[in-house]
Scaffold this active site. Structure first.
Site, PDB file in Angstrom:
ATOM      1  N   ILE A 184      -0.187 -15.163 -40.765  1.00 59.57           N
ATOM      2  CA  ILE A 184       1.129 -15.115 -40.468  1.00 59.57           C
ATOM      3  C   ILE A 184       1.188 -13.975 -39.268  1.00 59.57           C
ATOM      4  CG2 ILE A 184       1.352 -13.107 -41.907  1.00 59.57           C
ATOM      5  CD1 ILE A 184       3.923 -13.910 -43.255  1.00 59.57           C
TER       6      ILE A 184
ATOM      7  N   VAL B 220       5.387 -14.013 -36.671  1.00 62.53           N
ATOM      8  CA  VAL B 220       6.861 -14.414 -36.052  1.00 62.53           C
ATOM      9  C   VAL B 220       6.325 -13.998 -34.794  1.00 62.53           C
ATOM     10  CG1 VAL B 220       8.670 -13.077 -36.084  1.00 62.53           C
ATOM     11  CG2 VAL B 220       7.182 -13.635 -38.497  1.00 62.53           C
TER      12      VAL B 220
ATOM     13  N   GLU C  55      -6.787 -10.598 -46.110  1.00 62.11           N
ATOM     14  CA  GLU C  55      -7.389  -9.436 -45.118  1.00 62.11           C
ATOM     15  C   GLU C  55      -6.093  -8.851 -44.115  1.00 62.11           C
ATOM     16  OE1 GLU C  55     -11.771 -10.979 -45.793  1.00 62.11           O
ATOM     17  OE2 GLU C  55     -11.438 -10.878 -44.350  1.00 62.11           O
TER      18      GLU C  55
ATOM     19  N   ASN D 110      -3.625  -2.753 -38.777  1.00 58.06           N
ATOM     20  CA  ASN D 110      -1.606  -3.178 -38.312  1.00 58.06           C
ATOM     21  C   ASN D 110      -1.761  -2.382 -39.372  1.00 58.06           C
ATOM     22  OD1 ASN D 110       0.001  -5.526 -38.758  1.00 58.06           O
ATOM     23  ND2 ASN D 110      -1.567  -7.156 -37.738  1.00 58.06           N
TER      24      ASN D 110
ATOM     25  N   TYR E 161       2.677  -6.081 -46.990  1.00 56.16           N
ATOM     26  CA  TYR E 161       1.962  -6.862 -47.641  1.00 56.16           C
ATOM     27  C   TYR E 161       2.816  -5.981 -49.169  1.00 56.16           C
ATOM     28  CZ  TYR E 161       0.141 -10.057 -44.183  1.00 56.16           C
ATOM     29  OH  TYR E 161      -0.481 -10.285 -42.444  1.00 56.16           O
TER      30      TYR E 161
HETATM   31  C1  COA Z   1       3.438  -8.759 -39.580  1.00 53.77           C
HETATM   32  C2  COA Z   1       4.469  -9.493 -39.186  1.00 53.77           C
HETATM   33  C3  COA Z   1       4.256 -11.385 -39.418  1.00 53.77           C
HETATM   34  C4  COA Z   1       6.114  -9.118 -39.685  1.00 53.77           C
HETATM   35  O1  COA Z   1       6.760 -10.209 -39.654  1.00 53.77           O
HETATM   36  P1  COA Z   1       8.731  -9.938 -39.393  1.00 53.77           P
HETATM   37  O2  COA Z   1       9.433 -10.573 -38.935  1.00 53.77           O
HETATM   38  O3  COA Z   1       8.237  -8.670 -37.978  1.00 53.77           O
HETATM   39  O4  COA Z   1       8.706  -8.099 -40.681  1.00 53.77           O
HETATM   40  P2  COA Z   1      10.192  -8.023 -41.027  1.00 53.77           P
HETATM   41  O5  COA Z   1      10.732  -7.932 -39.923  1.00 53.77           O
HETATM   42  O6  COA Z   1      10.580  -9.807 -42.014  1.00 53.77           O
HETATM   43  O7  COA Z   1       9.276  -7.015 -41.838  1.00 53.77           O
HETATM   44  C5  COA Z   1       8.732  -6.854 -43.153  1.00 53.77           C
HETATM   45  C6  COA Z   1       7.986  -5.649 -43.280  1.00 53.77           C
HETATM   46  O8  COA Z   1       7.319  -5.721 -42.436  1.00 53.77           O
HETATM   47  C7  COA Z   1       7.417  -3.621 -42.566  1.00 53.77           C
HETATM   48  N1  COA Z   1       7.250  -4.290 -40.523  1.00 53.77           N
HETATM   49  C8  COA Z   1       7.549  -4.992 -39.889  1.00 53.77           C
HETATM   50  N2  COA Z   1       7.791  -3.810 -38.459  1.00 53.77           N
HETATM   51  C9  COA Z   1       7.151  -3.119 -38.751  1.00 53.77           C
HETATM   52  C10 COA Z   1       7.187  -1.955 -38.104  1.00 53.77           C
HETATM   53  N3  COA Z   1       7.502  -1.759 -36.789  1.00 53.77           N
HETATM   54  N4  COA Z   1       6.446  -0.447 -38.311  1.00 53.77           N
HETATM   55  C11 COA Z   1       6.406  -0.646 -39.886  1.00 53.77           C
HETATM   56  N5  COA Z   1       6.751  -1.775 -40.470  1.00 53.77           N
HETATM   57  C12 COA Z   1       7.110  -2.390 -40.652  1.00 53.77           C
HETATM   58  C13 COA Z   1       7.938  -3.197 -43.034  1.00 53.77           C
HETATM   59  O9  COA Z   1       7.892  -2.849 -44.478  1.00 53.77           O
HETATM   60  C14 COA Z   1       8.983  -4.523 -43.162  1.00 53.77           C
HETATM   61  O10 COA Z   1      10.157  -4.332 -44.224  1.00 53.77           O
HETATM   62  P3  COA Z   1      11.683  -3.391 -44.272  1.00 53.77           P
HETATM   63  O11 COA Z   1      12.452  -4.300 -43.293  1.00 53.77           O
HETATM   64  O12 COA Z   1      12.124  -3.005 -45.125  1.00 53.77           O
HETATM   65  O13 COA Z   1      10.727  -2.068 -43.857  1.00 53.77           O
HETATM   66  C15 COA Z   1       4.779  -9.588 -37.357  1.00 53.77           C
HETATM   67  O14 COA Z   1       4.835  -8.312 -37.178  1.00 53.77           O
HETATM   68  C16 COA Z   1       3.506 -10.463 -36.863  1.00 53.77           C
HETATM   69  O15 COA Z   1       3.531 -11.407 -36.836  1.00 53.77           O
HETATM   70  N6  COA Z   1       2.735  -9.264 -36.496  1.00 53.77           N
HETATM   71  C17 COA Z   1       1.760 -10.169 -35.772  1.00 53.77           C
HETATM   72  C18 COA Z   1       0.536 -10.695 -36.005  1.00 53.77           C
HETATM   73  C19 COA Z   1       0.364 -10.476 -37.804  1.00 53.77           C
HETATM   74  O16 COA Z   1       0.282  -9.289 -37.583  1.00 53.77           O
HETATM   75  N7  COA Z   1       0.445 -10.107 -38.833  1.00 53.77           N
HETATM   76  C20 COA Z   1      -0.500 -10.272 -39.819  1.00 53.77           C
HETATM   77  C21 COA Z   1      -1.672  -9.914 -39.844  1.00 53.77           C
HETATM   78  S1  COA Z   1      -2.969 -12.143 -40.150  1.00 53.77           S
END
Ligand code: COA
Length: 151
Positions: free
Chosen positions: A75, A77, A109, A114, A121
């Site tokens: 997953i 973004v 996983e 991270n 999750y």
């Molecule tokens: C993980 C990922 C998909 C989250 O996407 P995002 O659009 O930034 O997330 P959202 O804005 O919807 O935030 C959802 C939740 O994620 C967590 N989160 C997101 N960014 C965060 C940060 N910088 N620090 C801590 N928690 C964070 C929080 O719990 C957040 O919930 P909240 O807004 O209610 O606090 C994105 O950061 C990403 O693509 N990361 C790189 C790829 C990756 O690591 N993928 C997962 C492993 S396969």
């Protein structure tokens, strides 16, 4: 304009590869992404409709399904779109698709480092189920994989 959800197709590979390489420190290869369209996989993605009819890929997920189990395999973004709730929208979309397909045992996983993904999750109802020690390569050596499950 609000983003649109749709499944990915092989025609989206170029856009997927761009987001994949920008979002992940350890991105999947193009051939691994291309393998995600087999029978046992399902996908979801969020697109922004731009002026002139162009579509911009904001993020996506790739998951597999076997019997009543699914593993969320990827997953991500686009980095310039993170922190606006899109990752949560993708997770909620994935969980809805699992419910619709009767998938009740959900696995994933995640790298121990991270913590932002782990927070997402946990807030979606996953709990830590175990660890694979030294499972992932990282810049400074090896790190654990945290296994998470949602019932
Ligand atoms: C993980 C990922 C998909 C989250 O996407 P995002 O659009 O930034 O997330 P959202 O804005 O919807 O935030 C959802 C939740 O994620 C967590 N989160 C997101 N960014 C965060 C940060 N910088 N620090 C801590 N928690 C964070 C929080 O719990 C957040 O919930 P909240 O807004 O209610 O606090 C994105 O950061 C990403 O693509 N990361 C790189 C790829 C990756 O690591 N993928 C997962 C492993 S396969």
């Amino acid at each position: 304009m609000s983003p649109l959800f749709r499944p990915l197709s092989t025609a989206d590979l170029d856009a997927m590869q761009l987001v994949e390489q920008a979002a992940h420190a350890h991105p999947w290869s193009r051939s691994l992404l291309a393998d995600s369209f087999g029978e046992r996989y399902f996908t979801g993605s969020l697109w922004l409709q731009e002026q002139g009819g162009q579509e911009l890929l904001l993020g996506y997920f790739i998951a597999d399904r076997i019997l009543d189990e699914s593993t969320l395999m990827n997953i991500c973004v686009s980095p310039d779109q993170q922190g606006q709730g899109l990752g949560r929208q993708l997770m909620e979309h994935y969980l809805c698709l699992c419910k619709d397909q009767g998938l009740t045992q959900l696995w994933l996983e995640v790298r121990a480092s991270n913590t932002s993904a782990q927070a997402l999750y946990l807030s979606c109802g996953y709990t830590e189920n175990g660890r694979r020690r030294h499972y992932y390569q990282n810049a400074s050596g090896l790190e654990d994989a945290i296994l998470m499950k949602k019932y």
